[in-house]
Design an enzyme around this catalytic site. Structure first.
Site, PDB file in Angstrom:
ATOM      1  N   CYS A   1      -3.868  -9.057   4.589  1.00 27.36           N
ATOM      2  CA  CYS A   1      -4.338  -7.724   4.178  1.00 27.36           C
ATOM      3  C   CYS A   1      -3.671  -7.321   2.863  1.00 27.36           C
ATOM      4  O   CYS A   1      -2.547  -7.721   2.575  1.00 27.36           O
ATOM      5  CB  CYS A   1      -4.002  -6.703   5.269  1.00 27.36           C
TER       6      CYS A   1
ATOM      7  N   ASP B   1      -2.507  -4.534   2.223  1.00 29.06           N
ATOM      8  CA  ASP B   1      -1.491  -3.514   2.521  1.00 29.06           C
ATOM      9  C   ASP B   1      -0.141  -3.842   1.861  1.00 29.06           C
ATOM     10  O   ASP B   1       0.375  -4.949   2.014  1.00 29.06           O
ATOM     11  CB  ASP B   1      -1.324  -3.432   4.057  1.00 29.06           C
TER      12      ASP B   1
ATOM     13  N   ARG C   1       2.701  -3.104   2.617  1.00 32.96           N
ATOM     14  CA  ARG C   1       3.814  -3.362   3.539  1.00 32.96           C
ATOM     15  C   ARG C   1       3.816  -4.784   4.083  1.00 32.96           C
ATOM     16  O   ARG C   1       4.691  -5.146   4.877  1.00 32.96           O
ATOM     17  CB  ARG C   1       3.744  -2.380   4.722  1.00 32.96           C
TER      18      ARG C   1
ATOM     19  N   HIS D   1      -2.223  -7.317  10.589  1.00 36.39           N
ATOM     20  CA  HIS D   1      -1.025  -6.550  10.941  1.00 36.39           C
ATOM     21  C   HIS D   1      -1.414  -5.346  11.794  1.00 36.39           C
ATOM     22  O   HIS D   1      -2.491  -4.782  11.632  1.00 36.39           O
ATOM     23  CB  HIS D   1      -0.263  -6.117   9.681  1.00 36.39           C
TER      24      HIS D   1
ATOM     25  N   CYS E   1      -3.192  -1.451  10.926  1.00 36.56           N
ATOM     26  CA  CYS E   1      -3.920  -1.679   9.668  1.00 36.56           C
ATOM     27  C   CYS E   1      -4.826  -0.481   9.353  1.00 36.56           C
ATOM     28  O   CYS E   1      -5.673  -0.091  10.168  1.00 36.56           O
ATOM     29  CB  CYS E   1      -4.755  -2.957   9.787  1.00 36.56           C
TER      30      CYS E   1
END
Ligand code: CO
Length: 213
Positions: A43, A45, A47, A99, A102
């Site tokens: 992803c 993302d 993080r 994750h 998400c």
């Protein structure tokens, strides 16, 4: 340049210096070739920084990231990464890593629009709808999203295996395993989801195709 951006260049210089101190020929060697054993499909993302969470250096992980780690058969970007990683770099492992928590998966099941991205996330809504029985007993929103994060990884891992790219690699005897993993942004830990898939016999016959080579 703003101070914020200047900071990034300072960070970059410090990072390059640190690596060169540990191995003076590091960048010189890497400039000649890359030889990663892994393709990471994850992803976007912020993080979930691919290299960092598995402790791999530049040159060791080939990476494709998009919102909610989706693998579509008509996405030329993702398919090109997959084809290059498989046929040219000959990676040994393809990891689809989702994750928990998400934002893309969460947005996919909300009833409000987020603009263009609704169309991208519709593929996750399809998974949600197809598995609606599994969500009926779950009242907690966070748990629903997390279950869908897991189902999404399994679907995208299957999509990787169903490509003519991966099947042709298996057909010519190239060692290649496809994995589904999930990462927790709460504790920084990875878990595997299901078994690794490393051959045609593990995919449904309806999806098997012969390359004709
Ligand atoms: Co995400």
């Amino acid at each position: 340049m703003t101070n914020e951006l200047k900071q990034l260049f300072e960070n970059n210089r410090a990072w390059a210096n640190k690596i060169t101190r540990l191995d003076p020929s590091f960048f010189n060697k890497l400039s000649k070739q890359q030889n990663p054993e892994y393709l990471w499909i994850g992803c976007s993302d912020s993080r979930v920084p691919a290299n960092e969470i598995v402790g791999l250096l530049p040159g060791e992980l080939f990476v494709h990231r998009n919102v909610a780690n989706i693998v579509l058969h008509t996405d030329l970007n993702c398919q090109s990464v997959l084809q290059y990683a498989t046929d040219v770099l000959r990676v040994k492992h393809i990891i689809v890593c989702g994750h928990y928590g998400c934002g893309g998966v969460d947005a996919a099941i909300q009833d409000k629009s987020h603009g263009l991205i609704d169309n991208w996330l519709r593929h996750i809504r399809d998974i949600y709808h197809r598995s609606s029985d599994r969500f009926q007993q779950i009242a907690d929103d966070e748990q629903r999203v997390n279950l869908l994060c897991e189902l999404n990884v399994l679907q995208q891992r299957a999509n990787v295996c169903h490509t003519n790219i991966v099947q042709a690699a298996w057909e010519r005897g190239q060692p290649l395993s496809v994995h589904g993993w999930i990462y927790s942004v709460k504790d920084g830990l990875l878990q595997t989801l299901g078994e690794s898939i490393d051959g045609l016999q593990q995919i449904p016959s309806a999806y098997r195709i012969r390359s004709g080579e």
